[in-house]
Design an enzyme around this catalytic site. Sequence first.
Site, PDB file in Angstrom:
ATOM      1  N   ARG A 275      12.956   1.534  -0.305  1.00 26.02           N
ATOM      2  CA  ARG A 275      12.058   2.627   0.081  1.00 26.02           C
ATOM      3  C   ARG A 275      11.669   3.473  -1.126  1.00 26.02           C
ATOM      4  O   ARG A 275      10.538   3.955  -1.231  1.00 26.02           O
ATOM      5  CB  ARG A 275      12.693   3.486   1.169  1.00 26.02           C
ATOM      6  CG  ARG A 275      11.776   4.582   1.677  1.00 26.02           C
ATOM      7  CD  ARG A 275      12.368   5.364   2.832  1.00 26.02           C
ATOM      8  NE  ARG A 275      12.315   4.605   4.067  1.00 26.02           N
ATOM      9  CZ  ARG A 275      13.388   4.212   4.749  1.00 26.02           C
ATOM     10  NH1 ARG A 275      14.592   4.511   4.303  1.00 26.02           N
ATOM     11  NH2 ARG A 275      13.263   3.541   5.867  1.00 26.02           N
ATOM     12  N   ALA A 276      12.593   3.677  -2.059  1.00 29.51           N
ATOM     13  CA  ALA A 276      12.296   4.499  -3.230  1.00 29.51           C
ATOM     14  C   ALA A 276      11.155   3.898  -4.047  1.00 29.51           C
ATOM     15  O   ALA A 276      10.283   4.626  -4.538  1.00 29.51           O
ATOM     16  CB  ALA A 276      13.548   4.647  -4.090  1.00 29.51           C
TER      17      ALA A 276
END
Length: 703
Positions: A275-276
């Site tokens: 997700r980052a």
Amino acid sequence: MSTPYPFTAVVGQTDLRLALLLNAVSPAVGGVLVRGEKGTAKSTAVRALSALLPQVDVVPGCRFSCAPGAPDPACPDGPHEPGPGAVRPARMVELPVGASEDRLVGALDIERALAEGVKAFEPGLLADAHRGILYVDEVNLLHDHLIDLLLDAAAMGASYVEREGVSVRHAARFLLVGTMNPEEGELRPQLLDRFGLTVEVAASREPAQRVEVVRRRLAYEDDPAGFATRWAGDEHEVRARVVAARALLPKVSLGDTALLQIAATCAGFEVDGMRADIVMARTATALAAWAGRTEVRKEDVRQAALLALPHRRRRNPFDAPGLDEDLLDRILDEFPDEEPDPDPDPEPGPEGPDGNGPDDGGPGDGGPDGGPGGTPPQESGPDAPASEAEAPQTPQGSEQRPSGQENGVAGPEQAAVRAAEPFRTKMLSVPGLGEGASGRRSRARTAHGRTTGAQRPRGHLTKLHLAATIQAAAPHQKARGRSGRGLVVRKDDLRQATREGREGNLVLFVVDASGSMAARQRMGAVKGAVLSLLLDAYQRRDKVGLITFRGAGAQLALPPTSSVDAAAARLEQLPTGGRTPLAAGLLTAHETLRIERLRDPSRRPLLVVVTDGRATSAGALGGDPRELSRRGARMLAAEGVASVVVDCESGPVRLGLAGVLAADLGGPAVSLDGLRADSLAGLVKNVRTAVASQSSHTNRRAA
């Protein structure tokens, strides 16, 4: 309607304003979590952002804000006929901390659904926030199941409401903004990860900046409309820049070099999951569009990392969010931009939210992207109280001595020692069935969990027990004139499902800091054990409190709070030395629990006493220290307080005083070594058995 404080009049807080504006440019970034102390313009900036969002076209009369050109095919108010739309400002919807699930996602009329087969749906706040802003103040105090619903809707762009086979879906795309004060408790790491960006804010310590905050705030309060008018030009310019950046966003190119920089940065900082990487890519693209460029550069990736990674670096609740900027620069330098653009950047647009206003010569710090005007300070916002100018006070439990300690210290005070490495502990629970806040420790009646029965609803029906409802309605069908296949259901037939889950408790630590505990190796082990229990309390959604006793008295080092990292900080600073006023510690615990029982009667306590059991000082109470301690322990036991004594006695000769204290408290005693998960078998059972036995003994004595 009151005039909101202008976004462009907020002093400083560059990162906060930039993060909010990037989400306004690209809502796909995933929202903003704003962390900081009280009085730092968190709420002011968020509430002012809605005025900078472009207006939205909506289908007239649609409660779900469908766009006329592309209405939601699953809209509960649809299908919509083609026609002209209406224009309205983007909404800023605020979710109260105490909101119910139905208030958030909407409510279905179960009675009509069962009797008539009609999906009568009342929209919730997620529908109101569609195509606008959803703001959650004190998001860390929101119930976990509400946060899960909220973040799921934000991730999927839709809200689903299901009740016993009847379901409704509607679009829910919004800019999610949460604010929190870390002193009141942290969010779970997996929930932190769901927010796209996180910003840390703090009040400025520069007198000139603080003066400007006060000047602008007083001017606003004297004449809100006039103050807003003076900033209208700046507001218009930033709004136009947001619109232009939105239009440019699809044209921004995210090249292979930028992608390599993003991937290397996330890998270099050992960020979990992917997700980052995705958030950084979206943020860097939005930064380029905000700067008026069509290509992503290294400086965009760097700024995206500073906003998207710090909160994803935490490994436990005691780690402070942050990012090593030197390491970040070293990683990015390995992937230089291939072809720097020789042409100068286009016009950067308006000066930005903190440029000098039309009527004041106060210090500005440039635009929200840290443009011309200086470095981005962290300052106080317009709603910061004047009291913030005071020097920070010494935290409780650090160098502050308990009352009367000077006259009761048997030996010199020793400096605080570091805690040993924490370890995994076995669960301690309170016996019986509670009704406290949702958590993961003790058994309780909760809104979510295993269905155990049914009852008549008390107020609004939230969880229908279908079988019990049909059973209640079946005997009356003939009298109600049923003629068709449908079941005739009345309001009195509805039954609420009763469920059993887990609750969070108040874990109150009473820690002996006297001279008998002062051996450095021993106190380090004690602190490590308490730190382990604090980590367990964090994972189980408990409130925690910390009482220490030494010298001639006891001190409430940390009043009950949800912030376990604050308790860990107090514990780390704890000095030792002096005599052992065990009775004072127990009486302070009794008084603390009495007050907390008035504040939150449904939250049950678990008392954890960490001591070797010695009692060598009566302090201001007077009398025999050991007898006073036994009386204090029996008083707590008589009130049914579940207790555990962590026995810190060591050495070849042991007095067994901690075991005597545990017997008086009606709970088990466990050694420091026995506190570990692999050697704690049977402790939970012992807690329950001992408290049940004590309760039975108390009842017989009362009879």
